[in-house]
Write an enzyme that holds these catalytic residues in place. Sequence first.
Site, PDB file in Angstrom:
ATOM      1  N   GLU A 111       1.860   6.743   3.453  1.00 35.17           N
ATOM      2  CA  GLU A 111       3.209   6.220   3.637  1.00 35.17           C
ATOM      3  C   GLU A 111       3.867   6.795   4.886  1.00 35.17           C
ATOM      4  OE1 GLU A 111       5.648   4.105   2.521  1.00 35.17           O
ATOM      5  OE2 GLU A 111       3.798   3.136   1.841  1.00 35.17           O
ATOM      6  N   HIS A 142       6.304   7.180  -2.070  1.00 35.08           N
ATOM      7  CA  HIS A 142       7.474   6.835  -1.255  1.00 35.08           C
ATOM      8  C   HIS A 142       8.551   7.913  -1.327  1.00 35.08           C
ATOM      9  CE1 HIS A 142       5.707   2.768  -1.789  1.00 35.08           C
ATOM     10  NE2 HIS A 142       6.104   2.630  -0.548  1.00 35.08           N
ATOM     11  N   HIS A 155       5.280  -0.723  10.027  1.00 33.54           N
ATOM     12  CA  HIS A 155       4.881   0.035   8.826  1.00 33.54           C
ATOM     13  C   HIS A 155       3.761  -0.670   8.093  1.00 33.54           C
ATOM     14  CE1 HIS A 155       5.986   2.464   5.089  1.00 33.54           C
ATOM     15  NE2 HIS A 155       5.266   1.481   4.588  1.00 33.54           N
ATOM     16  N   GLU A 156       3.926  -1.975   7.887  1.00 34.24           N
ATOM     17  CA  GLU A 156       2.930  -2.718   7.106  1.00 34.24           C
ATOM     18  C   GLU A 156       1.592  -2.782   7.817  1.00 34.24           C
ATOM     19  OE1 GLU A 156       5.461  -2.668   4.253  1.00 34.24           O
ATOM     20  OE2 GLU A 156       3.329  -3.122   4.149  1.00 34.24           O
ATOM     21  N   TYR A 202      -4.140   5.805  -1.808  1.00 31.71           N
ATOM     22  CA  TYR A 202      -2.718   5.508  -2.002  1.00 31.71           C
ATOM     23  C   TYR A 202      -2.183   6.153  -3.282  1.00 31.71           C
ATOM     24  CZ  TYR A 202       1.514   2.832  -0.914  1.00 31.71           C
ATOM     25  OH  TYR A 202       2.787   2.461  -0.547  1.00 31.71           O
ATOM     26  N   HIS A 243      -0.413   0.334   7.614  1.00 32.55           N
ATOM     27  CA  HIS A 243      -1.202   0.512   6.383  1.00 32.55           C
ATOM     28  C   HIS A 243      -2.629  -0.008   6.594  1.00 32.55           C
ATOM     29  CE1 HIS A 243       1.517   2.238   3.510  1.00 32.55           C
ATOM     30  NE2 HIS A 243       2.389   1.240   3.556  1.00 32.55           N
ATOM     31  N   ASP A 291       5.232   5.411  -9.084  1.00 28.94           N
ATOM     32  CA  ASP A 291       4.987   5.081  -7.666  1.00 28.94           C
ATOM     33  C   ASP A 291       3.749   5.783  -7.101  1.00 28.94           C
ATOM     34  OD1 ASP A 291       5.525   3.948  -5.108  1.00 28.94           O
ATOM     35  OD2 ASP A 291       6.706   5.704  -4.505  1.00 28.94           O
TER      36      ASP A 291
HETATM   37  O1  LIG Z   1       7.524   1.626   2.118  1.00 30.72           O
HETATM   38  C1  LIG Z   1       7.326   0.445   1.962  1.00 30.72           C
HETATM   39  N1  LIG Z   1       6.143  -0.038   1.519  1.00 30.72           N
HETATM   40  O2  LIG Z   1       5.126   0.808   1.253  1.00 30.72           O
HETATM   41  C2  LIG Z   1       8.419  -0.574   2.232  1.00 30.72           C
HETATM   42  C3  LIG Z   1       9.386  -0.729   1.104  1.00 30.72           C
HETATM   43  C4  LIG Z   1      10.564  -1.428   1.758  1.00 30.72           C
HETATM   44  C5  LIG Z   1      10.177  -1.541   3.214  1.00 30.72           C
HETATM   45  C6  LIG Z   1       9.081  -2.612   3.262  1.00 30.72           C
HETATM   46  C7  LIG Z   1       7.880  -1.948   2.604  1.00 30.72           C
HETATM   47  C8  LIG Z   1       9.331  -0.274   3.428  1.00 30.72           C
HETATM   48 ZN   LIG Z   2       4.311   1.524   2.877  1.00 31.59          ZN
END
Ligand SMILES: O=C(NO)[C@]12CC[C@H](CC1)C2
Ligand SMILES: [Zn+2]
Length: 302
Positions: A167, A228, A143-144, A158, A147, A223
């Site tokens: 997201e 999210h 996920h990270e 964002y 991004h 947010d």
């Molecule tokens: O959605 C997220 N970041 O934009 C998260 C939040 C908790 C997990 C680690 C990072 C997913």
């Molecule tokens: Zn994220």
Amino acid sequence: NAASDATGSGTGVLGKKLTFNTTLNNGAYVLVDQSRGGGVETYSANNGSSLPGDLVSDADNSFTDKGQAAAVSAHYNIEKVYDYYKNNFNRNSYDNKGATLKSTVHYGNDYNNAFWNGQQMVYGDGDGRTFIPLSGSLDVTGHELTHAVTEYTAGLQYRSQPGALNESMSDVFGNFIEGNHDYLVGEDVYTPNTPGDALRSMSDPTKYGQPDNMSDYVHTGQDNGGVHTNSGIPNKAAYLTIESVGWDKAQKIYYRALTTYLSPRSQFSDARAALLQATSDLYGQGAEYNAVASAWDQVGVK
Ligand SMILES: O=C(NO)[C@]12CC[C@H](CC1)C2
Ligand SMILES: [Zn+2]
Ligand SMILES: [Ca+2]
């Protein structure tokens, strides 16, 4: 890429024994994998907030201390994330030019989050109740890093709908990278005392308080405009698409849409169009095309 000097091993956040590439540097082994692109480098902030902190090192290349587990998992998982993008799409790191993949663990105190700060990934340890160290999850690390891929490709802003798409793309590719078809986000590091739950579900976003239809889009200032929360809508469409066209075709459709057709201010309706265009490019306007259209119909996005 210089071959990494050594193969290190260690214990990850979930207690598994993992092996990964390290480099012998001034008599100690550091978490630097020189074999992938411009390198994978893993640091510790030592529970402070200055980045990147210190390269994690070990005298005998066996990273088995409890305090090393978060770094072991981050290093190992990011190697896997690098390999996913290289092997499936021939993408050489997030910029497709071999950018060095830097992660810092032990960020802050009891920090229940992780983020990409524009230059690197950053992982908290969690407070031990809501999260355990977040680098322990392959879908979270995927996920990270996604991004970063999004930033260098579609550049989805964002906030509001583009932010929810941003997201969602991170959840979608985190899911593809983890590969266990659970359609759950963060399940490996979320609430250690509550088995079977997750931060988010792509197959049923409503299970964790997200909308799964445009009719329930949440208009909020929180947010960044609910990025999210409203990601549940494109996440549901992705789940429906993957289940209809299959894992492999869905990956190719999503990657082509993200890297070719989406742009900074794309709205949900633009994502529908981008995915349809990508599907048409790849597979024509037959069953796969109709499946994508149906998925977005079902979440109320035309
Ligand atoms: O959605 C997220 N970041 O934009 C998260 C939040 C908790 C997990 C680690 C990072 C997913
Ligand atoms: Zn994220
Ligand atoms: Ca998962």
